[in-house]
Design a protein around this motif. Structure first.
Motif, PDB file in Angstrom:
ATOM      1  N   ILE A   1       0.854  -1.181   0.000  1.00  0.00           N
ATOM      2  CA  ILE A   1       0.000   0.000   0.000  1.00  0.00           C
ATOM      3  C   ILE A   1       0.893   1.234   0.000  1.00  0.00           C
ATOM      4  O   ILE A   1       1.837   1.332   0.788  1.00  0.00           O
ATOM      5  N   LYS A   2       0.579   2.161  -0.899  1.00  0.00           N
ATOM      6  CA  LYS A   2       1.320   3.416  -0.962  1.00  0.00           C
ATOM      7  C   LYS A   2       0.297   4.548  -1.006  1.00  0.00           C
ATOM      8  O   LYS A   2      -0.636   4.530  -1.806  1.00  0.00           O
ATOM      9  N   VAL A   3       0.478   5.525  -0.136  1.00  0.00           N
ATOM     10  CA  VAL A   3      -0.404   6.686  -0.065  1.00  0.00           C
ATOM     11  C   VAL A   3       0.455   7.931  -0.240  1.00  0.00           C
ATOM     12  O   VAL A   3       1.495   8.064   0.405  1.00  0.00           O
ATOM     13  N   THR A   4       0.014   8.831  -1.135  1.00  0.00           N
ATOM     14  CA  THR A   4       0.699  10.102  -1.328  1.00  0.00           C
ATOM     15  C   THR A   4      -0.266  11.217  -0.965  1.00  0.00           C
ATOM     16  O   THR A   4      -1.352  11.320  -1.549  1.00  0.00           O
ATOM     17  N   THR A   5       0.108  12.039  -0.007  1.00  0.00           N
ATOM     18  CA  THR A   5      -0.738  13.141   0.430  1.00  0.00           C
ATOM     19  C   THR A   5      -0.664  14.279  -0.595  1.00  0.00           C
ATOM     20  O   THR A   5       0.249  14.316  -1.426  1.00  0.00           O
ATOM     21  N   PRO A   6      -1.612  15.224  -0.541  1.00  0.00           N
ATOM     22  CA  PRO A   6      -1.574  16.347  -1.477  1.00  0.00           C
ATOM     23  C   PRO A   6      -0.272  17.145  -1.430  1.00  0.00           C
ATOM     24  O   PRO A   6       0.146  17.720  -2.434  1.00  0.00           O
ATOM     25  N   ASP A   7       0.395  17.164  -0.263  1.00  0.00           N
ATOM     26  CA  ASP A   7       1.655  17.912  -0.170  1.00  0.00           C
ATOM     27  C   ASP A   7       2.869  17.076  -0.561  1.00  0.00           C
ATOM     28  O   ASP A   7       4.010  17.506  -0.421  1.00  0.00           O
ATOM     29  N   GLY A   8       2.635  15.850  -1.065  1.00  0.00           N
ATOM     30  CA  GLY A   8       3.721  15.035  -1.593  1.00  0.00           C
ATOM     31  C   GLY A   8       4.336  14.042  -0.624  1.00  0.00           C
ATOM     32  O   GLY A   8       5.237  13.294  -0.980  1.00  0.00           O
ATOM     33  N   LYS A   9       3.869  14.000   0.616  1.00  0.00           N
ATOM     34  CA  LYS A   9       4.392  13.039   1.576  1.00  0.00           C
ATOM     35  C   LYS A   9       3.921  11.636   1.195  1.00  0.00           C
ATOM     36  O   LYS A   9       2.765  11.430   0.854  1.00  0.00           O
ATOM     37  N   THR A  10       4.827  10.670   1.254  1.00  0.00           N
ATOM     38  CA  THR A  10       4.509   9.298   0.882  1.00  0.00           C
ATOM     39  C   THR A  10       4.570   8.392   2.104  1.00  0.00           C
ATOM     40  O   THR A  10       5.524   8.447   2.880  1.00  0.00           O
ATOM     41  N   LEU A  11       3.544   7.575   2.244  1.00  0.00           N
ATOM     42  CA  LEU A  11       3.478   6.571   3.305  1.00  0.00           C
ATOM     43  C   LEU A  11       3.328   5.219   2.618  1.00  0.00           C
ATOM     44  O   LEU A  11       2.482   5.058   1.739  1.00  0.00           O
ATOM     45  N   GLU A  12       4.171   4.253   3.012  1.00  0.00           N
ATOM     46  CA  GLU A  12       4.136   2.939   2.380  1.00  0.00           C
ATOM     47  C   GLU A  12       4.208   1.838   3.424  1.00  0.00           C
ATOM     48  O   GLU A  12       4.857   1.999   4.465  1.00  0.00           O
ATOM     49  N   SER A  13       3.549   0.721   3.122  1.00  0.00           N
ATOM     50  CA  SER A  13       3.629  -0.456   3.971  1.00  0.00           C
ATOM     51  C   SER A  13       3.279  -1.675   3.134  1.00  0.00           C
ATOM     52  O   SER A  13       2.701  -1.555   2.042  1.00  0.00           O
ATOM     53  N   ASN A  14       3.638  -2.850   3.640  1.00  0.00           N
ATOM     54  CA  ASN A  14       3.231  -4.073   2.955  1.00  0.00           C
ATOM     55  C   ASN A  14       3.143  -5.205   3.961  1.00  0.00           C
ATOM     56  O   ASN A  14       3.732  -5.139   5.038  1.00  0.00           O
ATOM     57  N   ILE A  15       2.358  -6.211   3.586  1.00  0.00           N
ATOM     58  CA  ILE A  15       2.265  -7.430   4.385  1.00  0.00           C
ATOM     59  C   ILE A  15       2.323  -8.634   3.458  1.00  0.00           C
ATOM     60  O   ILE A  15       1.867  -8.571   2.320  1.00  0.00           O
ATOM     61  N   ARG A  16       2.899  -9.696   3.936  1.00  0.00           N
ATOM     62  CA  ARG A  16       2.890 -10.979   3.228  1.00  0.00           C
ATOM     63  C   ARG A  16       1.822 -11.824   3.907  1.00  0.00           C
ATOM     64  O   ARG A  16       1.866 -12.039   5.114  1.00  0.00           O
ATOM     65  N   LEU A  17       0.833 -12.286   3.136  1.00  0.00           N
ATOM     66  CA  LEU A  17      -0.275 -13.026   3.702  1.00  0.00           C
ATOM     67  C   LEU A  17       0.169 -14.355   4.304  1.00  0.00           C
ATOM     68  O   LEU A  17       0.951 -15.092   3.706  1.00  0.00           O
ATOM     69  N   THR A  18      -0.368 -14.615   5.490  1.00  0.00           N
ATOM     70  CA  THR A  18      -0.135 -15.880   6.168  1.00  0.00           C
ATOM     71  C   THR A  18      -1.428 -16.695   6.133  1.00  0.00           C
ATOM     72  O   THR A  18      -2.497 -16.190   5.726  1.00  0.00           O
ATOM     73  N   ALA A  19      -1.360 -17.932   6.585  1.00  0.00           N
ATOM     74  CA  ALA A  19      -2.557 -18.775   6.650  1.00  0.00           C
ATOM     75  C   ALA A  19      -3.612 -18.128   7.556  1.00  0.00           C
ATOM     76  O   ALA A  19      -4.812 -18.170   7.244  1.00  0.00           O
ATOM     77  N   ASN A  20      -3.180 -17.510   8.662  1.00  0.00           N
ATOM     78  CA  ASN A  20      -4.120 -16.817   9.552  1.00  0.00           C
ATOM     79  C   ASN A  20      -4.796 -15.651   8.852  1.00  0.00           C
ATOM     80  O   ASN A  20      -5.989 -15.411   9.035  1.00  0.00           O
ATOM     81  N   ASP A  21      -4.040 -14.894   8.060  1.00  0.00           N
ATOM     82  CA  ASP A  21      -4.614 -13.772   7.315  1.00  0.00           C
ATOM     83  C   ASP A  21      -5.689 -14.269   6.356  1.00  0.00           C
ATOM     84  O   ASP A  21      -6.761 -13.667   6.236  1.00  0.00           O
ATOM     85  N   ILE A  22      -5.411 -15.361   5.680  1.00  0.00           N
ATOM     86  CA  ILE A  22      -6.353 -15.900   4.700  1.00  0.00           C
ATOM     87  C   ILE A  22      -7.620 -16.381   5.395  1.00  0.00           C
ATOM     88  O   ILE A  22      -8.735 -16.160   4.904  1.00  0.00           O
ATOM     89  N   GLU A  23      -7.462 -16.996   6.550  1.00  0.00           N
ATOM     90  CA  GLU A  23      -8.637 -17.428   7.314  1.00  0.00           C
ATOM     91  C   GLU A  23      -9.492 -16.214   7.693  1.00  0.00           C
ATOM     92  O   GLU A  23     -10.716 -16.248   7.579  1.00  0.00           O
ATOM     93  N   THR A  24      -8.854 -15.135   8.122  1.00  0.00           N
ATOM     94  CA  THR A  24      -9.578 -13.910   8.479  1.00  0.00           C
ATOM     95  C   THR A  24     -10.290 -13.323   7.263  1.00  0.00           C
ATOM     96  O   THR A  24     -11.466 -12.939   7.334  1.00  0.00           O
TER      97      THR A  24
END
Length: 78
Positions: free
Chosen positions: A45-68
Motif C-alpha cells: 500500500i502506498k499513499v501520497t498526500t496532497p503535499d507530496g508526503k509518501t506513506l508505504e507499507s506491505n504485508i505478506r499473507l499468512t494462513a491466519n490472514d487468509i482465514e480472516t
C-alpha cells in the motif's frame, strides 16, 4: 453487536457514492479476492498526500490472514 439502522443506511449510501466516484476500485478488489488471496501474496500500500508526503507499507499473507479474509467474505455473503 447492535448496529444503528440509520447508520447502516448512511454507510450504504456513502459506499454507493464511493463506487460511483471510483468505479475501478471494487472490480480491482474483486479480482484480488478471486485470484490473489493465497499464502505468500504481498499486499503493498502506498499513499501520497496532497503535499507530496509518501506513506508505504506491505504485508505478506499468512494462513491466519487468509482465514480472516475468508471469514469476512463469508460474513458479507450472509
Amino acid at each position: 453487536m447492535n448496529m444503528n439502522p440509520m447508520l447502516l443506511m448512511q454507510l450504504q449510501q456513502r459506499l454507493s457514492q464511493f463506487q460511483q466516484d471510483h468505479p475501478k476500485v471494487m472490480p480491482f478488489f474483486q479480482a484480488v479476492g478471486n485470484n490473489a488471496v493465497q499464502e505468500g501474496t504481498v499486499f503493498a500500500i502506498k499513499v501520497t498526500t496532497p503535499d507530496g508526503k509518501t506513506l508505504e507499507s506491505n504485508i505478506r499473507l499468512t494462513a491466519n490472514d487468509i482465514e480472516t479474509i475468508n471469514m469476512m467474505k463469508n460474513a458479507n455473503n450472509q
